[in-house]
Design a protein around this motif. Structure first.
Motif, PDB file in Angstrom:
ATOM      1  N   UNK A   1     -34.513  49.386 -10.618  1.00 30.85           N
ATOM      2  CA  UNK A   1     -33.586  50.513 -10.661  1.00 30.85           C
ATOM      3  C   UNK A   1     -33.602  51.130 -12.056  1.00 30.85           C
ATOM      4  N   UNK A   2     -33.136  52.357 -12.158  1.00 28.68           N
ATOM      5  CA  UNK A   2     -33.096  53.000 -13.471  1.00 28.68           C
ATOM      6  C   UNK A   2     -32.232  52.202 -14.442  1.00 28.68           C
ATOM      7  N   UNK A   3     -31.223  51.490 -13.918  1.00 28.29           N
ATOM      8  CA  UNK A   3     -30.321  50.725 -14.765  1.00 28.29           C
ATOM      9  C   UNK A   3     -30.769  49.276 -14.961  1.00 28.29           C
ATOM     10  N   UNK A   4     -31.921  48.880 -14.410  1.00 27.18           N
ATOM     11  CA  UNK A   4     -32.427  47.530 -14.571  1.00 27.18           C
ATOM     12  C   UNK A   4     -32.780  46.890 -13.242  1.00 27.18           C
ATOM     13  N   UNK A   5     -33.000  45.583 -13.257  1.00 28.46           N
ATOM     14  CA  UNK A   5     -33.416  44.871 -12.059  1.00 28.46           C
ATOM     15  C   UNK A   5     -32.223  44.503 -11.180  1.00 28.46           C
TER      16      UNK A   5
ATOM     17  N   UNK B   1     -36.291  61.727 -25.804  1.00 26.79           N
ATOM     18  CA  UNK B   1     -35.385  62.614 -25.098  1.00 26.79           C
ATOM     19  C   UNK B   1     -35.236  62.323 -23.625  1.00 26.79           C
ATOM     20  N   UNK B   2     -35.977  61.341 -23.110  1.00 26.66           N
ATOM     21  CA  UNK B   2     -35.886  61.007 -21.685  1.00 26.66           C
ATOM     22  C   UNK B   2     -34.583  60.248 -21.432  1.00 26.66           C
ATOM     23  N   UNK B   3     -33.739  60.715 -20.510  1.00 31.67           N
ATOM     24  CA  UNK B   3     -32.469  60.027 -20.262  1.00 31.67           C
ATOM     25  C   UNK B   3     -32.680  58.739 -19.484  1.00 31.67           C
ATOM     26  N   UNK B   4     -31.792  57.798 -19.706  1.00 30.39           N
ATOM     27  CA  UNK B   4     -31.793  56.542 -18.973  1.00 30.39           C
ATOM     28  C   UNK B   4     -30.383  55.983 -19.029  1.00 30.39           C
TER      29      UNK B   4
ATOM     30  N   UNK C   1     -37.889  46.848 -25.617  1.00 29.12           N
ATOM     31  CA  UNK C   1     -36.928  47.444 -24.699  1.00 29.12           C
ATOM     32  C   UNK C   1     -37.614  48.559 -23.922  1.00 29.12           C
ATOM     33  N   UNK C   2     -37.299  48.646 -22.634  1.00 28.48           N
ATOM     34  CA  UNK C   2     -38.002  49.590 -21.761  1.00 28.48           C
ATOM     35  C   UNK C   2     -37.027  50.406 -20.924  1.00 28.48           C
ATOM     36  N   UNK C   3     -37.519  51.555 -20.483  1.00 31.76           N
ATOM     37  CA  UNK C   3     -36.816  52.360 -19.497  1.00 31.76           C
ATOM     38  C   UNK C   3     -37.702  52.498 -18.263  1.00 31.76           C
TER      39      UNK C   3
END
Length: 283
Positions: free
Chosen positions: A26-30, A145-148, A260-262
């Protein structure tokens, strides 16, 4: 070819993790088995977040999803069962994690009493759950600048470490007459085999199918890797060895290991242990 060798979630921030064979990205993590990474967190009565930095014994608190509940175990205590279903009547509590203040659902007095006893502290602590209506954006300083967004993770939704990076550290530890460390000391979400040591530092993206994971910021290490995750007891800190070759000038000399990743594409995709990944280098 790089291969996903471990998938790990930490349902309660800074408590024991769970290794899974499959997870949803998910965008917010696993997410797996009905729980999300860092979905719950311990806080003071004033709402300040707690970690193994202050309470190494948190490593001994082991959450496991089971039959619609989160079963939480700790040595010498009866298990605590928390419902996985959202509790509509849970009161909202303002909590602080680093510079962010967000609304979270308070998990009630029985949970507060259980965790206070588990940590052996006279000051009462509380368990909170990340509110499903809240979005906690990550800093775009490192993402171009990529939102997460993330839940209760320190800063970004995923932490990636290459297995070869830990192997390199362990060679240096053994050369110094010290014991090798397991990967759980560094609490990653994704462990990747098949990269050169620290190649994740220079990886622009890792992808499989529609999913694309973008490493964005080196992970500055705190003292938690000194805590034995099996005993909850601090030991020799590997930061002194890491300091000799992993101080990062981009972070004012902070000692870094992992990235750290997005999630830059393919949110909702499934990941599995053993999955091959395509790596695109940043140079």
């Amino acid at each position: 070819m790089p291969t996903l060798s471990q998938l790990l979630l930490y349902p309660i921030k800074s408590c024991a993790g769970i290794a899974v064979q499959k997870a949803t990205l998910l965008e917010s993590g696993l997410a797996a088995h009905g729980v999300h990474d860092r979905e719950w967190m311990l806080v003071t009565e004033a709402g300040q977040f707690l970690t193994q930095r202050e309470f190494p014994r948190m490593a001994l608190i082991r959450p496991r999803p089971e039959d619609g509940t989160l079963r939480v175990c700790a040595p010498g205590m009866a298990d605590l069962l928390l419902p996985l279903s959202w509790q509509e009547d849970a009161p909202t509590r303002q909590v602080q994690i680093w510079d962010d203040v967000v609304g979270a659902a308070d998990c009630g007095e029985p949970a507060a009493g259980w965790f206070t006893e588990a940590l052996g502290t006279r000051e009462r602590v509380r368990l909170v759950r990340f509110h499903r209506d809240v979005v906690r954006p990550t800093s775009v300083k490192w993402t171009g600048g990529v939102p997460s967004h993330t839940r209760f993770a320190d800063g970004y939704p995923l932490l990636l470490i290459g297995q070869s990076s830990l192997d390199d550290l362990n060679l240096r530890l053994r050369a110094a007459g010290r014991a090798a460390l397991p990967m759980d000391r560094f609490r990653p979400n994704l462990v990747v085999a098949g990269l050169e040591a620290f190649e994740e530092d220079y990886t622009a993206s890792l992808s499989t199918g529609a999913a694309e994971i973008r490493p964005v910021k080196p992970c500055a290490r705190c003292p938690i890797p000194a805590v034995d995750q099996a005993s909850g007891v601090p030991g020799p800190d590997p930061l002194d060895i890491l300091q000799t070759y992993r101080a990062n000038p981009k972070l004012d000399g902070a000692v870094c290991l992992g990235m750290n990743c997005i999630v830059s594409a393919g949110a909702g995709s499934r990941l599995r242990v053993g999955q091959e990944l395509a790596a695109e280098l940043a140079f």
